[in-house]
Design a protein around this motif. Structure first.
Motif, PDB file in Angstrom:
ATOM      1  N   GLU A  88      -8.087   8.329   0.126  1.00  6.32           N
ATOM      2  CA  GLU A  88      -8.668   7.140   0.741  1.00  6.32           C
ATOM      3  C   GLU A  88      -8.968   6.086  -0.321  1.00  6.32           C
ATOM      4  O   GLU A  88      -9.131   6.377  -1.501  1.00  6.32           O
ATOM      5  CB  GLU A  88      -9.945   7.508   1.503  1.00  6.32           C
ATOM      6  N   ASN A  89      -9.049   4.852   0.140  1.00  7.60           N
ATOM      7  CA  ASN A  89      -9.437   3.705  -0.697  1.00  7.60           C
ATOM      8  C   ASN A  89      -8.495   3.494  -1.881  1.00  7.60           C
ATOM      9  O   ASN A  89      -8.924   3.081  -2.966  1.00  7.60           O
ATOM     10  CB  ASN A  89     -10.874   3.888  -1.210  1.00  7.60           C
TER      11      ASN A  89
ATOM     12  N   HIS B 265       0.864  -1.178   0.000  1.00 10.11           N
ATOM     13  CA  HIS B 265       0.000   0.000   0.000  1.00 10.11           C
ATOM     14  C   HIS B 265       0.901   1.230   0.000  1.00 10.11           C
ATOM     15  O   HIS B 265       1.675   1.433   0.942  1.00 10.11           O
ATOM     16  CB  HIS B 265      -0.926  -0.002   1.219  1.00 10.11           C
TER      17      HIS B 265
ATOM     18  N   PRO C  63      -6.099   1.340  -3.920  1.00 10.37           N
ATOM     19  CA  PRO C  63      -5.788  -0.092  -3.989  1.00 10.37           C
ATOM     20  C   PRO C  63      -4.294  -0.331  -3.836  1.00 10.37           C
ATOM     21  O   PRO C  63      -3.480   0.589  -3.923  1.00 10.37           O
ATOM     22  CB  PRO C  63      -6.282  -0.490  -5.390  1.00 10.37           C
TER      23      PRO C  63
ATOM     24  N   GLU D  60      -6.310  -3.851  -8.872  1.00  6.67           N
ATOM     25  CA  GLU D  60      -7.705  -3.450  -8.723  1.00  6.67           C
ATOM     26  C   GLU D  60      -8.539  -4.642  -8.262  1.00  6.67           C
ATOM     27  O   GLU D  60      -8.384  -5.761  -8.760  1.00  6.67           O
ATOM     28  CB  GLU D  60      -8.253  -2.907 -10.038  1.00  6.67           C
TER      29      GLU D  60
END
Length: 516
Positions: free
Chosen positions: A370-371, A341, A373, A493
Motif C-alpha cells: 500500500e501507499n 502507478h 508512490p 516521492e
C-alpha cells in the motif's frame, strides 16, 4: 534447436581459435629452427647481432677507463722495468685500444639490415687478440738493475685484474674473450714456469685456474644474456600476437555491429510492408471463419480457414516482437515517460491474462504494498514487460499450478515487481540461452506452447532503457522467479507541505534574487 545452434557455433569458434593458435605455434617453431640453422653460433641471427652490439657498447663504455688503468700500470712498472721499454709498451697498448674502440664505433653506426656480422666479428676478435698480446708482452719486458724481487707478485696481480676486466667487457662475444685472455694467461704461465721456483710454479697453476674460472664465468654471463634476449623476444612476440588478435577482434566486432545495426534498421523500417499483407490475410480469414458473406458448408475448408487465421496471428505476433526488439537495438524506440502507478499497471496485466490462466486451472495470487508512490516511466513499455513475463508464466505453468505477482519496495528505496510460478523450471546451464534472442530451453521445446523466444530479450531491453535491473532465478522442478527492479531516481516521492512562514521566506528569497 536454437540452443543447439548456439552451442555448435561456440564449438566452431573454439575449434577455429585452437587451429589458429597451432598454426602460429608451428610457424614460430619453424622460424626458430630456420634462424638457428642459418646462424653461425647456433642462436637466432637477431640474437647474434644483439650480442655483438652489447659487446661493442661494453667496450665503448670503457674507452677512457682502460687507458687510465694502463697508464697507472705503466707508472708502477717503471719501478721494475726501464722507462723506454715501458713507454714503447704503453704506446702499443694504447694503439691497440684505439683500434678496437674505432672498430666498435664504426660497427655501432652501421644499420642492422646491411651489417656483415661475420666480418665485424673477425675484426673484434683480431682487435682483442692484439690487445691481449700487448698485455702479455708486459711479462717479457727486461727488468731494470734496481728492480727488487716483488715484481712477480705485481705481474700476477696485473694478470688477474686484466683477465677479470676483459671477462666483464667481452663475455657477449666468447671468441673475443678467448682471444684476449689466453695470450696474457699463457705469457704469465710461461714466465712463472720458466723461473723454476716452487712459488712460481704455484703462481703458474693459480694463473691457469684463474683463466678457467673466468672463462666459466664468461660462459655463464653469456648464457644469461641469451636468456634475457629470449625472454625479450618472447615478450615482443606476445605483444605482436595480442595486437593482431585485438585488431582481428575489433574488425570482427565492427563488422558484427554494422551487420546487426543494418538488420535492425531494415526490420524497423519494414513495419508497413510486413504488416499490411498479414492484416489482409487475418481480415479475410476472419470474414470466412465467421461466415459473414454466407455459410461455408465444407468442414475441411472451415478447418483450413481456422488454421490460416491462427497461423497469421502467430506470425503477426512474431513480427511485432521482432520489430519491437529491432527498434530498441536500432535506437528508434523512444520512451514516452509519465507518472504511473506500478501496482495499477500490474493489476491490469493480471486481469488481461486471467482468462488464459483460468482456462488452464492456474491460480494467480496478487500482493501489492500500500501507499506506493508513482514512477516516472513509459506505461506502454512497463505494461509490455509485465505482460511478457505473465504470458511466460502462464505458458510454462502446468494445469493446476500457481502464479504469485508481488509489487513493493526494496531496501534501497527502489520499486520492484516479482513474478513467480510453479512451472517445470529452467536448468542452470540453459538460463543464458533463454535470455538470448530466439533462445528456448529443452523444456520449452517439449512441453510449452509455441513461442518466438523473444519475450525475455524484449523485457531486458525495455528494463535497460529504464535503467532498471532484470533478474531470473530458476531451478529444475521448482519453478521460475523473475524480478524487475526500477531505480530509486524514477520514484516520484511526495514533498511535505510548505508552512506559511516558509512560503513567505521563499518568496522573499526569490524577490531578492530577482532584484540582484
Amino acid at each position: 534447436m536454437i540452443g543447439g545452434k548456439v552451442v555448435e557455433t561456440n564449438e566452431k569458434i573454439a575449434m577455429n581459435s585452437e587451429r589458429a593458435r597451432r598454426r602460429r605455434h608451428v610457424a614460430r617453431t619453424i622460424g626458430d629452427a630456420r634462424d638457428k640453422l642459418t646462424s653461425a653460433t647456433g642462436t637466432r641471427p637477431s640474437f647474434d647481432y644483439e650480442m655483438t652490439l652489447m659487446y661493442a657498447r661494453n667496450r665503448l663504455s670503457a674507452a677512457y677507463t682502460l687507458p687510465l688503468f694502463a697508464v697507472m700500470i705503466s707508472v708502477i712498472s717503471c719501478l721494475f722495468i726501464p722507462v723506454q721499454f715501458v713507454a714503447i709498451w704503453l704506446g702499443l697498448l694504447l694503439l691497440c685500444h684505439a683500434l678496437l674502440i674505432s672498430i666498435c664505433h664504426r660497427f655501432q653506426n652501421v644499420p642492422q639490415n646491411v651489417v656483415a656480422l661475420n666480418k665485424w666479428r673477425r675484426h673484434f676478435i683480431f682487435g682483442d687478440f692484439l690487445y691481449g698480446l700487448c698485455w702479455g708482452s708486459l711479462f717479457f719486458l727486461p727488468m731494470a738493475d734496481h728492480a727488487n724481487s716483488g715484481f712477480e707478485v705485481f705481474q700476477f696481480a696485473i694478470m688477474l685484474v686484466v683477465i677479470a676486466m676483459t671477462t666483464m667487457l667481452s663475455f657477449n662475444l666468447m671468441s673475443a674473450l678467448f682471444a684476449s685472455t689466453i695470450p696474457i694467461t699463457l705469457a704469465s704461465v710461461a714466465v712463472f714456469a720458466l723461473d723454476g721456483q716452487p712459488l712460481h710454479f704455484a703462481m703458474a697453476a693459480m694463473a691457469s685456474g684463474s683463466e678457467i674460472f673466468m672463462l666459466m664465468l664468461g660462459i655463464r654471463l653469456n648464457s644469461s644474456s641469451l636468456i634475457m634476449l629470449e625472454y625479450r623476444a618472447e615478450k615482443d612476440w606476445l605483444f605482436v600476437e595480442l595486437e593482431q588478435a585485438k585488431a582481428i577482434s575489433d574488425e570482427s566486432r565492427r563488422r558484427a555491429e554494422e551487420a546487426n545495426l543494418a538488420k535492425s534498421r531494415f526490420l524497423a523500417t519494414m513495419s508497413h510492408e510486413l504488416r499490411t499483407p498479414l492484416n489482409a490475410i487475418l481480415g479475410f480469414s476472419e470474414v470466412m471463419q465467421t461466415e459473414v458473406l454466407g455459410p461455408m458448408n465444407n468442414e475441411t475448408y472451415k478447418g483450413y480457414v481456422t488454421d490460416i487465421h491462427t497461423s497469421g496471428q502467430h506470425l503477426l505476433n512474431l513480427i511485432n516482437e521482432i520489430l519491437d526488439l529491432s527498434r530498441v537495438e536500432a535506437g528508434k524506440y523512444t520512451l514516452n515517460e509519465e507518472s504511473i502507478h506500478l501496482g495499477d499497471v500490474a493489476q491490469d496485466c493480471c486481469h488481461l491474462i486471467s482468462v488464459r490462466a483460468k482456462s488452464k486451472g492456474i491460480v494467480v495470487h496478487e500482493r501489492y504494498e500500500e501507499n506506493l508512490p508513482k514512477l516516472w516511466a513509459d506505461e506502454r513499455a512497463i505494461r509490455q514487460v509485465i505482460l511478457n513475463l505473465l504470458s511466460n508464466a502462464v505458458k510454462f505453468t502446468p494445469t493446476g499450478g500457481e502464479i504469485w505477482v508481488t509489487c513493493g519496495w526494496t531496501t534501497g528505496g527502489s520499486q520492484y515487481i516479482k513474478i513467480r510460478d510453479t512451472g517445470p523450471g529452467i536448468p542452470e546451464d540453459e538460463i543464458p540461452i533463454v535470455t538470448q534472442a530466439f533462445g528456448q530451453g529443452a523444456i520449452a521445446h517439449s512441453s510449452a506452447e509455441a513461442g518466438t523466444g523473444l519475450g525475455l530479450s524484449i523485457v531486458q531491453a525495455l528494463v535497460q532503457m529504464h535503467e532498471g535491473k532484470f533478474e531470473l532465478h530458476s531451478k529444475l522442478r521448482e519453478g521460475t522467479e523473475v524480478i524487475i527492479t526500477l531505480p530509486r531516481k524514477r520514484v516520484l516521492e511526495a514533498m511535505p507541505p510548505i508552512e506559511a512562514g516558509e512560503e513567505e521566506e521563499d518568496r522573499h528569497q526569490i524577490r531578492s534574487a530577482a532584484i540582484a
